[in-house]
Scaffold this active site. Structure first.
Site, mmCIF file in Angstrom:
data_model
loop_
_atom_site.group_PDB
_atom_site.id
_atom_site.type_symbol
_atom_site.label_atom_id
_atom_site.label_comp_id
_atom_site.label_asym_id
_atom_site.label_seq_id
_atom_site.Cartn_x
_atom_site.Cartn_y
_atom_site.Cartn_z
ATOM 1 N N ASN A 49 -1.957 -24.755 -4.395
ATOM 2 C CA ASN A 49 -3.090 -23.964 -4.885
ATOM 3 C C ASN A 49 -4.306 -24.691 -4.920
ATOM 4 O O ASN A 49 -5.549 -24.343 -4.778
ATOM 5 C CB ASN A 49 -2.773 -23.453 -6.361
ATOM 6 C CG ASN A 49 -1.638 -22.506 -6.301
ATOM 7 O OD1 ASN A 49 -1.397 -21.599 -5.058
ATOM 8 N ND2 ASN A 49 -1.311 -22.084 -7.447
ATOM 9 N N GLY A 257 -6.176 -22.153 -14.386
ATOM 10 C CA GLY A 257 -5.837 -23.789 -14.543
ATOM 11 C C GLY A 257 -5.934 -24.397 -13.271
ATOM 12 O O GLY A 257 -6.823 -25.336 -13.293
ATOM 13 N N ASP A 258 -5.527 -23.947 -12.244
ATOM 14 C CA ASP A 258 -5.675 -24.448 -10.987
ATOM 15 C C ASP A 258 -7.062 -24.481 -10.350
ATOM 16 O O ASP A 258 -7.531 -25.503 -9.837
ATOM 17 C CB ASP A 258 -4.908 -23.840 -9.857
ATOM 18 C CG ASP A 258 -3.438 -24.006 -10.195
ATOM 19 O OD1 ASP A 258 -3.104 -25.081 -10.811
ATOM 20 O OD2 ASP A 258 -2.305 -23.206 -9.569
#
Length: 326
Positions: A49, A257-258
């Site tokens: 990701n 988060g990614d």
């Protein structure tokens, strides 16, 4: 998708897995068979990701990962070709299948997840060493904890050796040897990961600021704690700063988060200071929350730049300036 020679170079040592998701009226019990709906199969894995996200944001991104020789591996190779990710260091192995996760969602949005990280578990220091030449050319080296600790540690060690900025996104969190932290320039846990890194319960009541300080005492140069809707906390030798979140209509937080880590990495690679880089990360994380699914939600550069400019005028503007505009 050719990047200009001036594009920042980012190398991600990480994971790939395919997510298989189905919605069911309730979570099953042992021996039960039920009908579900809304089946979806898509690319995942935090390293993968982040490689896609940094590429979309304009970086020359290279992924170091391991996949199997099964049909699911084709999802990875097709994705990297479409997104302009350098996959020359993505290797295939016959010993294990491509990583996969089975996710069952109930009507309340609660989930039941079973993961087999598969070929990702074959990652070791020797595999990371095979990327030494690329790491030596990188502005930033990133890693996650969906690969074995030895591989993540070696990624940080080689990044430091070659003068790159090193980012450890400790997800999923586990306790780590303190020796790893000496090679980490930027540690980016969320609040529960911060606690797990210190061997504490994920809901330990002590303040995140206090606990981040403890990680800095263990050798991390800079700690950035992501706080969801509250933004992010930045702790360095010189700074103790809260970066407020950017308000958006939230649809799905899975990829936030990614996206944050990717925006943060690209901004650092472009030479921005840590607060500006965290702000760009916050913007990217916010955008990722506005669409269903991780890959569809990862922002394009123009989209991120536009929201960043808007946030400078509103969310992050000095209070006096905010009063002038209201």
């Amino acid at each position: 998708m050719n990047k200009p020679d001036t594009a920042p170079k980012i190398t991600i040592v990480g994971s790939f897995a395919v997510g298989l998701t189905i919605r069911a009226p309730k979570l099953p019990i042992f021996g039960e068979t039920m009908l579900g709906t809304d089946f979806d199969m898509g690319a995942g894995g935090k390293g993968s990701n982040q490689a896609v996200a940094t590429s979309r944001l304009g970086a020359s991104s290279s992924l170091v990962a391991i996949i199997g020789t099964d049909k699911l591996a084709g999802i990875a190779t097709d994705l990297y070709a479409a997104e302009g990710v350098d996959a020359s260091l993505v290797t295939t192995r016959t010993e294990r299948a491509t990583g996969v996760g089975f996710i069952i969602l109930n009507d309340k949005g609660e989930n039941f997840i079973v993961l087999d990280m598969g070929a990702n578990e074959l990652m070791d220091a020797a595999v990371v060493d095979s990327a030494d030449q690329r790491i030596a050319q990188s502005d930033v080296v990133m890693t996650v904890l969906e690969v074995p600790t030895a591989a993540a540690a070696r990624a940080m060690e080689l990044g430091r050796k070659h003068g790159a900025r090193t980012i450890l996104n400790p997800a999923p969190a586990r306790q780590l040897p303190d020796a790893i932290f000496a090679n980490v320039d930027y540690l980016t846990p969320n609040e529960s990961e911060l606690r797990i890194l210190l061997g504490l319960p994920a809901d330990d009541p002590r303040s995140s600021r206090e606990l981040a300080g403890e990680l800095r005492r263990r050798g991390v140069r800079n700690v950035v704690v992501t706080l969801g809707r509250s933004g992010a906390l930045v702790l360095t030798d010189e700074l103790d700063v809260m970066v407020p979140a950017v308000p958006v209509d939230v649809v799905d937080t899975t990829g936030a988060g990614d996206a944050f880590n990717s925006g943060f990495a690209v901004a650092l690679a472009e030479g921005r200071d840590i607060v500006d880089a965290v702000r760009f990360g916050v913007v990217c994380g916010s955008i990722a929350c506005t669409r269903l699914g991780v890959i569809p939600g990862l922002p394009e550069r123009a989209q991120a730049d536009a929201l960043f400019a808007k946030a400078l005028e509103t969310t992050w503007a000095p209070k006096a300036k905010q009063k002038e505009t209201t």
